[in-house]
Write a protein that holds these residues in place. Structure first.
Motif, PDB file in Angstrom:
ATOM      1  N   GLY A 161       0.983  -1.099   0.114  1.00 40.76           N
ATOM      2  CA  GLY A 161      -0.107   0.048  -0.104  1.00 40.76           C
ATOM      3  C   GLY A 161       0.797   1.151  -0.029  1.00 40.76           C
ATOM      4  O   GLY A 161       1.778   1.237  -0.410  1.00 40.76           O
ATOM      5  N   LYS A 162       0.265   2.414   0.523  1.00 43.08           N
ATOM      6  CA  LYS A 162       1.136   3.577   0.795  1.00 43.08           C
ATOM      7  C   LYS A 162       0.989   4.123   2.170  1.00 43.08           C
ATOM      8  O   LYS A 162       0.001   3.975   2.804  1.00 43.08           O
ATOM      9  CB  LYS A 162       0.639   4.482  -0.613  1.00 43.08           C
ATOM     10  N   GLY A 163       1.952   5.230   2.378  1.00 36.76           N
ATOM     11  CA  GLY A 163       1.836   5.849   3.560  1.00 36.76           C
ATOM     12  C   GLY A 163       1.963   4.993   4.906  1.00 36.76           C
ATOM     13  O   GLY A 163       2.755   4.293   5.137  1.00 36.76           O
ATOM     14  N   TYR A 164       1.022   5.158   5.717  1.00 33.57           N
ATOM     15  CA  TYR A 164       0.897   4.667   7.006  1.00 33.57           C
ATOM     16  C   TYR A 164       0.597   2.922   6.731  1.00 33.57           C
ATOM     17  O   TYR A 164       0.613   2.042   7.765  1.00 33.57           O
ATOM     18  CB  TYR A 164       0.150   5.218   7.969  1.00 33.57           C
ATOM     19  N   TYR A 165       0.102   2.834   5.556  1.00 30.58           N
ATOM     20  CA  TYR A 165      -0.548   1.561   5.298  1.00 30.58           C
ATOM     21  C   TYR A 165       0.476   0.682   4.201  1.00 30.58           C
ATOM     22  O   TYR A 165      -0.116  -0.181   3.312  1.00 30.58           O
ATOM     23  CB  TYR A 165      -1.997   1.487   4.804  1.00 30.58           C
ATOM     24  N   ARG A 166       1.765   1.163   3.924  1.00 29.66           N
ATOM     25  CA  ARG A 166       2.297   0.579   2.970  1.00 29.66           C
ATOM     26  C   ARG A 166       2.704  -1.108   3.146  1.00 29.66           C
ATOM     27  O   ARG A 166       2.564  -1.579   2.119  1.00 29.66           O
ATOM     28  CB  ARG A 166       4.007   1.199   3.178  1.00 29.66           C
ATOM     29  N   ILE A 167       3.015  -1.762   4.135  1.00 32.91           N
ATOM     30  CA  ILE A 167       3.281  -2.935   4.241  1.00 32.91           C
ATOM     31  C   ILE A 167       2.632  -3.550   5.774  1.00 32.91           C
ATOM     32  O   ILE A 167       2.419  -2.727   6.541  1.00 32.91           O
ATOM     33  CB  ILE A 167       4.652  -3.214   4.336  1.00 32.91           C
ATOM     34  N   ILE A 168       2.366  -4.830   5.652  1.00 33.88           N
ATOM     35  CA  ILE A 168       1.892  -5.577   6.715  1.00 33.88           C
ATOM     36  C   ILE A 168       2.591  -6.816   6.990  1.00 33.88           C
ATOM     37  O   ILE A 168       2.336  -7.526   7.603  1.00 33.88           O
ATOM     38  CB  ILE A 168       0.209  -5.880   6.801  1.00 33.88           C
ATOM     39  N   GLU A 169       3.529  -6.854   6.104  1.00 33.27           N
ATOM     40  CA  GLU A 169       4.598  -8.116   5.919  1.00 33.27           C
ATOM     41  C   GLU A 169       4.913  -8.588   7.480  1.00 33.27           C
ATOM     42  O   GLU A 169       5.746  -7.623   8.178  1.00 33.27           O
ATOM     43  CB  GLU A 169       5.704  -7.942   5.022  1.00 33.27           C
ATOM     44  N   PRO A 170       4.917  -9.605   8.018  1.00 38.22           N
ATOM     45  CA  PRO A 170       5.345 -10.173   9.346  1.00 38.22           C
ATOM     46  C   PRO A 170       6.853  -9.884   9.369  1.00 38.22           C
ATOM     47  O   PRO A 170       7.416 -10.256   8.198  1.00 38.22           O
ATOM     48  CB  PRO A 170       4.782 -11.608   9.454  1.00 38.22           C
ATOM     49  N   ARG A 171       7.049  -9.725  10.432  1.00 40.76           N
ATOM     50  CA  ARG A 171       8.645  -9.565  10.675  1.00 40.76           C
ATOM     51  C   ARG A 171       9.096 -11.011  11.290  1.00 40.76           C
ATOM     52  O   ARG A 171       9.630 -11.425  12.463  1.00 40.76           O
ATOM     53  CB  ARG A 171       9.236  -8.814  11.917  1.00 40.76           C
ATOM     54  N   GLN A 172       9.099 -12.077  10.404  1.00 44.63           N
ATOM     55  CA  GLN A 172       9.151 -13.504  10.783  1.00 44.63           C
ATOM     56  C   GLN A 172       9.700 -14.140   9.408  1.00 44.63           C
ATOM     57  O   GLN A 172       9.649 -13.786   8.373  1.00 44.63           O
ATOM     58  CB  GLN A 172       7.752 -14.306  10.786  1.00 44.63           C
ATOM     59  N   ASN A 173      10.483 -15.325   9.898  1.00 44.97           N
ATOM     60  CA  ASN A 173      11.175 -16.109   8.898  1.00 44.97           C
ATOM     61  C   ASN A 173       9.790 -16.596   8.332  1.00 44.97           C
ATOM     62  O   ASN A 173       8.872 -17.362   8.912  1.00 44.97           O
ATOM     63  CB  ASN A 173      12.088 -17.250   9.370  1.00 44.97           C
ATOM     64  N   PRO A 174       9.792 -16.802   6.821  1.00 42.29           N
ATOM     65  CA  PRO A 174       8.655 -17.401   6.173  1.00 42.29           C
ATOM     66  C   PRO A 174       8.073 -18.901   6.430  1.00 42.29           C
ATOM     67  O   PRO A 174       7.176 -19.284   6.847  1.00 42.29           O
ATOM     68  CB  PRO A 174       8.728 -17.016   4.497  1.00 42.29           C
ATOM     69  N   TYR A 175       9.365 -19.845   6.555  1.00 45.24           N
ATOM     70  CA  TYR A 175       8.836 -21.061   7.160  1.00 45.24           C
ATOM     71  C   TYR A 175       8.302 -21.231   8.356  1.00 45.24           C
ATOM     72  O   TYR A 175       7.479 -21.955   8.556  1.00 45.24           O
ATOM     73  CB  TYR A 175      10.174 -21.833   6.944  1.00 45.24           C
ATOM     74  N   GLU A 176       9.037 -20.586   9.298  1.00 44.03           N
ATOM     75  CA  GLU A 176       8.485 -20.838  10.785  1.00 44.03           C
ATOM     76  C   GLU A 176       7.136 -20.054  10.973  1.00 44.03           C
ATOM     77  O   GLU A 176       6.328 -20.688  11.444  1.00 44.03           O
ATOM     78  CB  GLU A 176       9.524 -19.718  11.761  1.00 44.03           C
ATOM     79  N   ILE A 177       6.853 -18.811  10.329  1.00 41.75           N
ATOM     80  CA  ILE A 177       5.489 -18.479  10.522  1.00 41.75           C
ATOM     81  C   ILE A 177       4.435 -19.202   9.798  1.00 41.75           C
ATOM     82  O   ILE A 177       3.333 -19.287  10.210  1.00 41.75           O
ATOM     83  CB  ILE A 177       5.334 -17.074  10.117  1.00 41.75           C
ATOM     84  N   GLU A 178       4.972 -19.739   8.434  1.00 39.23           N
ATOM     85  CA  GLU A 178       3.944 -20.485   8.056  1.00 39.23           C
ATOM     86  C   GLU A 178       3.573 -21.990   8.678  1.00 39.23           C
ATOM     87  O   GLU A 178       2.302 -22.303   8.805  1.00 39.23           O
ATOM     88  CB  GLU A 178       4.360 -20.893   6.554  1.00 39.23           C
ATOM     89  N   SER A 179       4.507 -22.597   9.350  1.00 39.87           N
ATOM     90  CA  SER A 179       4.494 -23.777  10.267  1.00 39.87           C
ATOM     91  C   SER A 179       3.326 -23.354  11.410  1.00 39.87           C
ATOM     92  O   SER A 179       2.598 -24.456  11.445  1.00 39.87           O
ATOM     93  CB  SER A 179       5.653 -24.220  10.599  1.00 39.87           C
ATOM     94  N   LEU A 180       3.543 -22.353  11.654  1.00 37.54           N
ATOM     95  CA  LEU A 180       2.516 -21.749  12.970  1.00 37.54           C
ATOM     96  C   LEU A 180       1.184 -21.617  12.465  1.00 37.54           C
ATOM     97  O   LEU A 180       0.177 -22.019  12.831  1.00 37.54           O
ATOM     98  CB  LEU A 180       3.142 -20.573  13.785  1.00 37.54           C
ATOM     99  N   TYR A 181       1.218 -21.055  11.143  1.00 36.88           N
ATOM    100  CA  TYR A 181      -0.248 -20.748  10.533  1.00 36.88           C
ATOM    101  C   TYR A 181      -0.998 -21.970  10.390  1.00 36.88           C
ATOM    102  O   TYR A 181      -2.022 -22.079  10.672  1.00 36.88           O
ATOM    103  CB  TYR A 181       0.322 -19.828   9.700  1.00 36.88           C
ATOM    104  N   LYS A 182      -0.290 -22.978   9.877  1.00 39.41           N
ATOM    105  CA  LYS A 182      -0.846 -24.240   9.636  1.00 39.41           C
ATOM    106  C   LYS A 182      -1.390 -24.836  10.684  1.00 39.41           C
ATOM    107  O   LYS A 182      -2.451 -25.374  10.761  1.00 39.41           O
ATOM    108  CB  LYS A 182       0.060 -25.234   8.912  1.00 39.41           C
ATOM    109  N   ALA A 183      -0.623 -24.649  11.822  1.00 41.46           N
ATOM    110  CA  ALA A 183      -1.218 -25.500  13.371  1.00 41.46           C
ATOM    111  C   ALA A 183      -2.301 -24.720  13.576  1.00 41.46           C
ATOM    112  O   ALA A 183      -3.274 -25.245  14.309  1.00 41.46           O
ATOM    113  CB  ALA A 183       0.163 -25.427  14.275  1.00 41.46           C
ATOM    114  N   VAL A 184      -2.473 -23.090  13.748  1.00 41.36           N
ATOM    115  CA  VAL A 184      -3.424 -22.466  14.143  1.00 41.36           C
ATOM    116  C   VAL A 184      -4.685 -22.708  13.043  1.00 41.36           C
ATOM    117  O   VAL A 184      -5.780 -22.902  13.622  1.00 41.36           O
ATOM    118  CB  VAL A 184      -3.247 -20.974  14.251  1.00 41.36           C
TER     119      VAL A 184
END
Length: 241
Positions: A44-67
Motif C-alpha cells: 500500500g502507501k503511507g502508513y498502510y504501506r506494508i503488513i509483512e510479518p517480521r518473521q522467517n517465512p517457514y517458521e510463521i507458515e508452520s505456525l499458521y498451519k497449526a492454528v
C-alpha cells in the motif's frame, strides 16, 4: 518530518486504497491455506504501506498451519506491530472468532503502530468475526481484565506472545495470560533462538525453561530461508497452564 506530514495529509486516501488492495487479493486468493501469502504480497502507501510479518517465512507458515487446524474461536496476540500476523490469525480462525490484540505504543520491541492504523487492522476481521485492539501495556492488571472481558470470560484457543522480549517481560506475559488458554489449546512464542547481536532479546532463556514442562514443538527455518529467529509452540495439556 516532511514524510509524516505527507502521510497525514493523504491518510484517508491511503487507508481506502489499502483496504481495496486487501480485498482484491482476497478475491483472487480464496483458500485459507493460500491466503498465508497475502500479508507478504500486499503493498500500500503511507502508513498502510506494508503488513509483512517480521518473521522467517517457514517458521510463521508452520505456525499458521497449526492454528488453521485448531479452528480457533478465541485468539489473543501480544505484540502486533505491522499487523501481518494479526491478519494471518483472522484468516486461520473460525468464521465467528473473537480476536484480541495487545500492543504497547512506543514499545521497545517493534510496537507503536500509529493510531490511524486501528481501522485498517479492524478490517482484517472477516464478516462474522470480532476484532478488539488494545493499545496498552500487556503487563498491567487492568489490561488482563479487559482481555478477559472481551472474551466474555471464556477460555481462549490460541495465544501468540510476541511483545516484551526481555526474560522478565515474556515470562510475565506467559504467567498472566497462559492460564487463559484452554486444555488442548496452543501458546506460541517468537524469537526463541539466541540473539547475541541483540542481548536485550532474551526469549530463548525463558523458552529453554518452559519447554521442558509442556509438550513443545520448535519451528526453525533452514539455512537460506531468511533470518532464522525461531518460533516455539506449546500444546496445553489436560490440566491447563
Amino acid at each position: 518530518m516532511l514524510k509524516h506530514w505527507f502521510y497525514n495529509l493523504l491518510s484517508a486516501r491511503h487507508l481506502k486504497n489499502g483496504l481495496k488492495r486487501l480485498r482484491e487479493l482476497e478475491r483472487k486468493i480464496l483458500s485459507r491455506e493460500a491466503r498465508f501469502a497475502i500479508p507478504f504480497a500486499y503493498r500500500g502507501k503511507g502508513y498502510y504501506r506494508i503488513i509483512e510479518p517480521r518473521q522467517n517465512p517457514y517458521e510463521i507458515e508452520s505456525l499458521y498451519k497449526a492454528v488453521c487446524e485448531l479452528e480457533a474461536k478465541r485468539i489473543l496476540e501480544i505484540g502486533t506491530a505491522r499487523g501481518g500476523t494479526l491478519y494471518l490469525w483472522a484468516q486461520a480462525a473460525a468464521e465467528d472468532a473473537t480476536l484480541v490484540s495487545v500492543d504497547l505504543p512506543g514499545g521497545e520491541f517493534g510496537g507503536a503502530y500509529p493510531a490511524c492504523r486501528v481501522p485498517f487492522y479492524r478490517a482484517f476481521a472477516r464478516e462474522k468475526q470480532t476484532m478488539h485492539l488494545l493499545r496498552t501495556d500487556s503487563h498491567k492488571a487492568e489490561t488482563l481484565e479487559e482481555v478477559k472481558a472481551h472474551f466474555g470470560g471464556h477460555e481462549i484457543d490460541f495465544a501468540f506472545i510476541d511483545g516484551d522480549h526481555t526474560y522478565e517481560g515474556v515470562k510475565q506475559d506467559f504467567e498472566m495470560y497462559g492460564s487463559l488458554v484452554r486444555p488442548g489449546g496452543l501458546i506460541a512464542f517468537h524469537d526463541i533462538l539466541p540473539r547475541p547481536d541483540m542481548p536485550d532479546i532474551q526469549v530463548d532463556k525463558f523458552w529453554q525453561e518452559i519447554k521442558e514442562k509442556y509438550e513443545a514443538v520448535e519451528f526453525i527455518g533452514a539455512e537460506g530461508s531468511g533470518r532464522r529467529i525461531g518460533i516455539g509452540l506449546l500444546h496445553v495439556g489436560s490440566e491447563g497452564i
